[in-house]
Scaffold this motif. Structure first.
Motif, PDB file in Angstrom:
ATOM      1  N   GLN A   1     -20.129  -5.997  33.854  1.00 22.32           N
ATOM      2  CA  GLN A   1     -21.465  -6.183  34.419  1.00 22.32           C
ATOM      3  C   GLN A   1     -22.431  -5.328  33.626  1.00 22.32           C
ATOM      4  OE1 GLN A   1     -19.354  -6.178  38.665  1.00 22.32           O
ATOM      5  NE2 GLN A   1     -21.396  -5.373  38.707  1.00 22.32           N
ATOM      6  N   ILE A   2     -23.704  -5.479  33.974  1.00 23.57           N
ATOM      7  CA  ILE A   2     -24.697  -4.678  33.277  1.00 23.57           C
ATOM      8  C   ILE A   2     -25.814  -4.438  34.252  1.00 23.57           C
ATOM      9  CG2 ILE A   2     -25.886  -6.714  32.390  1.00 23.57           C
ATOM     10  CD1 ILE A   2     -26.626  -5.155  29.963  1.00 23.57           C
ATOM     11  N   SER A   3     -26.497  -3.327  34.102  1.00 27.39           N
ATOM     12  CA  SER A   3     -27.678  -3.113  34.921  1.00 27.39           C
ATOM     13  C   SER A   3     -28.781  -2.546  34.066  1.00 27.39           C
ATOM     14  CB  SER A   3     -27.365  -2.170  36.072  1.00 27.39           C
ATOM     15  OG  SER A   3     -28.557  -1.801  36.705  1.00 27.39           O
ATOM     16  N   LEU A   4     -29.921  -3.217  34.071  1.00 22.60           N
ATOM     17  CA  LEU A   4     -31.104  -2.686  33.403  1.00 22.60           C
ATOM     18  C   LEU A   4     -32.047  -2.130  34.460  1.00 22.60           C
ATOM     19  CD1 LEU A   4     -31.644  -5.565  30.846  1.00 22.60           C
ATOM     20  CD2 LEU A   4     -30.594  -3.369  30.447  1.00 22.60           C
TER      21      LEU A   4
ATOM     22  N   HIS B   1     -26.213 -14.884  31.229  1.00 21.51           N
ATOM     23  CA  HIS B   1     -27.488 -14.272  30.881  1.00 21.51           C
ATOM     24  C   HIS B   1     -28.385 -14.049  32.079  1.00 21.51           C
ATOM     25  CE1 HIS B   1     -27.910 -18.612  30.649  1.00 21.51           C
ATOM     26  NE2 HIS B   1     -29.170 -18.448  30.944  1.00 21.51           N
TER      27      HIS B   1
ATOM     28  N   PRO C   1     -28.276  -9.845  33.598  1.00 18.53           N
ATOM     29  CA  PRO C   1     -29.150  -8.803  33.063  1.00 18.53           C
ATOM     30  C   PRO C   1     -30.621  -9.049  33.393  1.00 18.53           C
ATOM     31  CG  PRO C   1     -28.029 -10.007  31.290  1.00 18.53           C
ATOM     32  CD  PRO C   1     -27.404 -10.420  32.563  1.00 18.53           C
TER      33      PRO C   1
ATOM     34  N   THR D   1     -31.254  -7.894  36.963  1.00 11.36           N
ATOM     35  CA  THR D   1     -31.311  -6.439  37.128  1.00 11.36           C
ATOM     36  C   THR D   1     -32.622  -5.894  36.578  1.00 11.36           C
ATOM     37  OG1 THR D   1     -30.204  -6.038  35.021  1.00 11.36           O
ATOM     38  CG2 THR D   1     -28.813  -6.209  36.959  1.00 11.36           C
TER      39      THR D   1
ATOM     40  N   ILE E   1     -24.044 -10.090  26.870  1.00  9.55           N
ATOM     41  CA  ILE E   1     -24.466  -8.753  27.292  1.00  9.55           C
ATOM     42  C   ILE E   1     -24.737  -7.863  26.089  1.00  9.55           C
ATOM     43  CG2 ILE E   1     -23.559  -6.656  28.379  1.00  9.55           C
ATOM     44  CD1 ILE E   1     -22.638  -8.231  30.659  1.00  9.55           C
TER      45      ILE E   1
ATOM     46  N   VAL F   1     -28.062  -8.738  24.741  1.00  9.52           N
ATOM     47  CA  VAL F   1     -29.136  -8.240  25.610  1.00  9.52           C
ATOM     48  C   VAL F   1     -29.385  -6.768  25.318  1.00  9.52           C
ATOM     49  CG1 VAL F   1     -29.750  -7.672  27.972  1.00  9.52           C
ATOM     50  CG2 VAL F   1     -28.776  -9.891  27.478  1.00  9.52           C
ATOM     51  N   ILE F   2     -28.298  -5.985  25.247  1.00  7.97           N
ATOM     52  CA  ILE F   2     -28.472  -4.550  25.026  1.00  7.97           C
ATOM     53  C   ILE F   2     -29.104  -4.307  23.660  1.00  7.97           C
ATOM     54  CG2 ILE F   2     -27.312  -2.319  24.974  1.00  7.97           C
ATOM     55  CD1 ILE F   2     -25.125  -3.452  26.688  1.00  7.97           C
TER      56      ILE F   2
ATOM     57  N   LEU G   1     -28.621   3.226  29.854  1.00  8.21           N
ATOM     58  CA  LEU G   1     -27.827   2.207  29.171  1.00  8.21           C
ATOM     59  C   LEU G   1     -27.378   2.717  27.798  1.00  8.21           C
ATOM     60  CD1 LEU G   1     -26.854  -0.715  29.408  1.00  8.21           C
ATOM     61  CD2 LEU G   1     -28.883  -1.379  28.159  1.00  8.21           C
TER      62      LEU G   1
END
Lengths: 587, 340
Positions: A51-54, A106, A109, A112, B148, B151-152, A242
């Protein structure tokens, strides 16, 4: 105690003593580094789960504002407000997680990012309460059991203690039942569900835990600074967190700490250098952005693997003791375990299966064969609940098929045509995933290392399964380092740990060498003797014909023949399907 | 009341069209390269500030960015010399010619003091290639990375470019001249000519992209890469070139939208990021793949933005970004329904 634990203890001791040695200006910086490390560690856990969180900065802000505003306005004890605001953030995160974590690819992200900006926007916009952009001062200091924590050095020690304990807990979690399940989340959703992991719930748990760490960091921040304003919780903070998580690397929770120390160090050095050149403003973001890009391009695993190379090996968790008990299955061969009625499925214009009727009785060994594209794997996916059929009904143990992650608890395990192992984990850890459905320790017990006995049992069962398939010697090697054939055998071992009544094997012999095939046949015969019901999809006809009692032949989504191997071999429709023949011309 | 509604409508439509150019860029980049480009808004900033410099007779800092990028490109591709020196010298020569040409065009434009439209073309010439360069630096080296990771990376690009903007132009806002000053009264509402310019440009851009992708071979190559990257590669389409082209076109659209937007607000180094994200909110409506739905999305964003600016201005961004979550959920259920 092994060398690695001693080293970790020594490093922790140094980190806790450092505040007393630093000049007071640097104590603050070190404290902030600890807070960012805490939040970054949570983000590392998220990255491990794919997962990712911005928007982590916003959760820091919720923790900070929640605690600061209540304590300031109502004079409530700050320890209460801190805990309360962390809990409140957990609830909000659970709600947000429940809504957004079903998003894939997509969308996640972006979502978030959106709530990160929206929440941070509220801190500025709601100025009657939050003091707007200029913020609020006179935030009460932290009180721990009535003791006011006014000494910055003591406070810094508290922060680092919490951070280090979190790292310890998360490194324990990694080797626990829940940790093994989290490791599957990134790449193998179907695998996780097939072994009883409710991936939606687990994703939300991971997300909430990372939000809790961020909120705790935010609350600690605001009672240290004694001033609250929106800017520390804006998007830039989310981005910085991040970067810390990525620079440290998603391999280990300790990576978050390494990343936070590296980035905070870089920030203060850069600001110093830039100020000397007479440049002002947030120019260090240029370098931060570059670091992020270059690290991802060149070292996608971050700095941690480079650090780890110099460290002694971690101690393995104990696998001594008894295995989980294995059930003895009844020998009643009349009982129907699995029944397919008129199964059909369409993908757009393609009718992949049509009118498939089939029964599987207890203790039967059935082979499912057919040319490529006949629909075998699709049928497997329907039986194991990963695909939903368009028409017809699947009955398992006399009941309609339930959600995919519950099937293994009822006693149906499977292997995959495309091997699905976690390449970085050892064989024994991979196989121990099979015990997920038979053990209970959850997130918190894994974190606090209260799962010792159960984890021993799971690992002992995994070792026993590996012995059974002849891979005991390789138990501690990384799964990715094995040849494909052995990886398939590992998949079978993993399914066996689940103690299944029905075993679904999807092309287990593909890529196996002759000796490995012999092992496979031996295992299959043994299972048959134990009355395990087996459904086997396989292209190796010699193996199939030599093992199974009954064959079902699929072609173009329909069953064209069923019966004993001898009958099926002689069936003209089967021969036509495999070799081509009259039927095509007639059609 | 009707006056207010009409005013908000025009305002929302103007905003929406600016975001539409952004959404167009985002969809183009996403479909061809599968990159969710958080940094897309930075080209808005680069476009606006480059135009501001040109209109005030200064050498734009973008030129140095471009030349620096070309140099870096030559350095990164130094390995070509070992493989095939003929093509390498051709390639490096091309980079040098591009750099010199950019310098000459800028100097010429400044000497001639071109009108706004002319300067916009020059600014476009300087900003658009940056898109291709960023593709070369950040996407080209890792073609198979996950969503991901991209995106980063784009977050990193956004931070760096915004920081460079701050370094070059400082934190001060710059005024930018519109294509035509003034406006007309349409009934009770005053509409600046710039709004018409935005409308016409947006329509031209969308129509141009449509014609380009339907009726030219390169456009079809873009479409093919968008549908199936691997398949396109097998058909002999150089997917790295189509990716770079998508980034270049997207940078051009975004830069144009920045140049059109700047006279309505003012240009500064921070202006792009938020514009880019609002383009995302709209683009998400079409799942980042569907142009017409994205257009509808950005119009909703524009409308909501101007309405909330009127009703609760402090919460404008909060409302706009909260809108993304229901949109994404709707997309997601749709995607699932299609998967079934």
């Amino acid at each position: 105690m092994n060398a690695r634990a001693m080293l970790a203890l020594a490093v922790s001791a140094v980190l806790l003593i450092v505040p007393w040695l630093l000049p007071s200006f640097y104590v603050g910086i070190f404290a902030y580094a600890g807070i960012y490390a805490l939040a970054a560690v949570g983000l590392v856990l998220l990255l491990q789960a794919g997962q990712i969180s911005l928007g982590q900065g916003a959760f820091m802000g919720l923790g900070a504002y929640g605690s600061a505003l209540v304590a300031r306005a109502y004079g409530v004890d700050t320890m209460v407000t801190l805990i309360g605001s962390v809990c409140a953030t957990a609830l909000i995160a659970a709600l947000i997680g429940f809504i957004t974590l079903r998003l894939r690819g997509h969308y996640l992200p972006l979502a978030t990012l959106a709530y990160g900006i929206a929440l941070a926007g509220v801190f500025t916009a709601w100025h009657e309460v939050t003091g707007g952009a200029s913020g609020l001062d006179k935030i009460p200091p932290l009180r721990l059991f009535g003791f006011e924590l006014l000494d910055d050095r003591l406070y810094t020690q508290l922060i680092w203690t919490i951070t280090l304990l979190t790292v310890l807990g998360l490194s324990r979690l990694r080797t626990s039942r829940t940790g093994r399940a989290i490791a599957t989340l990134e790449a193998h959703d179907g695998l996780a569900r097939a072994f009883g992991v409710d991936t939606t719930v687990l994703r939300v748990k991971v997300f909430v835990f990372s939000a809790v760490l961020a909120a705790l960091g935010g609350a600690l921040y605001v009672h240290l600074l004694r001033f609250v304003s929106p800017s520390p919780f804006a998007l830039l903070t989310s981005f910085k967190l991040l970067i810390m998580a990525v620079v440290g690397g998603p391999m280990s929770a300790a990576g978050g700490v390494v990343g936070a120390l590296a980035m905070e160090g870089a920030q203060w050095t850069l600001q110093d250098v830039l100020a000397r050149w007479g440049l002002s403003g947030n120019l260090e973001v240029i370098v931060f952005g570059l670091i992020l890009v270059v690290v991802l391009l060149k070292w996608p695993q971050g700095l941690w693997p480079a650090v780890e190379r110099w460290l002694p090996k971690p101690s393995l968790r104990s696998r001594e003791g008894d295995s989980l008990p294995r059930s003895t299955l009844s020998a009643n061969r009349d009982e129907v375990l699995l029944r397919l009625d008129d199964i059909g499925i369409r993908f757009g214009g393609l009718q992949a299966l049509k009118g498939v009727n089939m029964e599987l009785r207890r203790g039967e060994f059935v082979g499912l064969i057919g040319p490529n594209g006949a629909g075998k794997t699709t049928l497997f996916s329907i039986i194991s609940g990963l695909l939903r059929q368009t028409t017809g009904r699947v009955t398992l143990f006399g009941r309609p098929l339930t959600a995919d992650h519950t099937l293994i608890r009822q006693g149906m395990a499977r292997t995959f045509q495309h091997v699905q192992l976690m390449p970085d984990l050892s064989l024994i850890e991979n196989v121990a995933l099979g015990a997920y459905c038979r053990t209970r320790a959850g997130f918190i017990r894994g974190l606090l290392a209260l799962d010792g006995e159960e984890n021993r049992q799971a690992l002992a069962s995994a070792r026993a399964a590996l012995e059974r398939v002849g891979l005991a010697a390789e138990a501690d090697l990384a799964a990715g380092s094995l040849p494909l054939g052995k990886q398939r055998i590992v998949e079978i071992a993993r399914a066996l740990v689940a103690d299944p009544q029905i075993l679904l094997l999807d092309e287990p012999a593909a890529g196996l060498r002759f000796s490995e095939k012999l092992t496979l046949v031996r295992i299959l015969r043994q299972l048959q003797a134990e009355h395990v019901t087996i459904l086997l999809v396989e292209h190796d006809m010699e193996l199939v014909m030599g093992c199974v009692e009954r064959l079902v032949v699929l072609d173009r989504g329909r069953i064209i023949a069923a019966g004993s191997p001898q009958d099926v071999q002689a069936d003209p429709a089967v021969i036509a399907a495999y070799l081509g023949g009259g039927r095509d011309k007639a059609a | 009341m009707t006056d207010t509604v009409l005013f908000l409508l025009v305002d929302g439509l103007t905003n929406g069209l600016v975001y539409a150019l952004l959404a167009l860029s985002l969809v183009l980049v996403f479909t061809v390269t599968r990159v969710v480009n958080i940094a897309q808004g930075e080209y808005v900033m680069l476009g606006a500030l480059t135009l501001a410099d040109l209109l005030q007779g200064r050498m734009p800092g973008t030129l140095y960015l471009l030349i620096g990028g070309l140099v870096l490109c030559a350095v990164l591709d130094a390995g070509r010399w070992r493989r095939d020196w003929r093509r390498a010298s051709l390639y490096t020569g091309g980079l040098i010619v591009a750099g010199v040409a950019a310098l000459a065009v800028t100097r010429g434009a400044l000497a001639l003091q071109l009108p706004v439209i002319g300067m916009m073309a020059v600014a476009l010439l300087l900003v658009a290639p940056l898109g291709a360069l960023i593709y070369r630096f950040t996407v080209h080296p890792i073609p198979n990375a996950s969503t991901i990771v991209f995106v980063i990376i784009s977050v990193g690009v956004s931070m760096s470019v915004q920081g460079l903007g701050l370094l070059i132009w400082g934190a001060n806002p710059y005024p930018v001249d519109p294509i035509a000053a003034g406006g007309v009264m349409m009934g009770p509402v005053f509409i600046p000519y710039q709004s018409f310019a935005i409308l016409i440009t947006a329509l031209l851009a969308m129509g141009g992209l449509y014609l380009f992708s339907e009726f030219t071979l390169i456009g079809k190559a873009l479409q093919a890469s968008a549908m199936n990257r691997l398949g396109a590669q097998f058909c002999g389409i150089p997917v790295n070139l189509t990716g770079a082209l998508a980034f270049l076109l997207a940078a051009a659209f975004s830069a144009v939208s920045g140049m059109l937007l700047a006279p309505l607000i003012t240009a500064n180094y921070e202006m792009g990021f938020m514009v880019g994200l609002k383009g995302f909110v709209g683009g998400a409506m079409g799942g980042l793949i569907d142009y017409p739905l994205s257009l509808l999305g950005v119009m909703i964003v524009g409308g909501l933005e101007s309405t909330s600016a009127y009703v609760a201005s402090a919460y404008r961004d909060v409302l706009v970004f909260s809108l993304l979550i229901p949109i994404l959920l709707w997309r997601n259920t749709r995607a699932r329904a299609e998967a079934r």
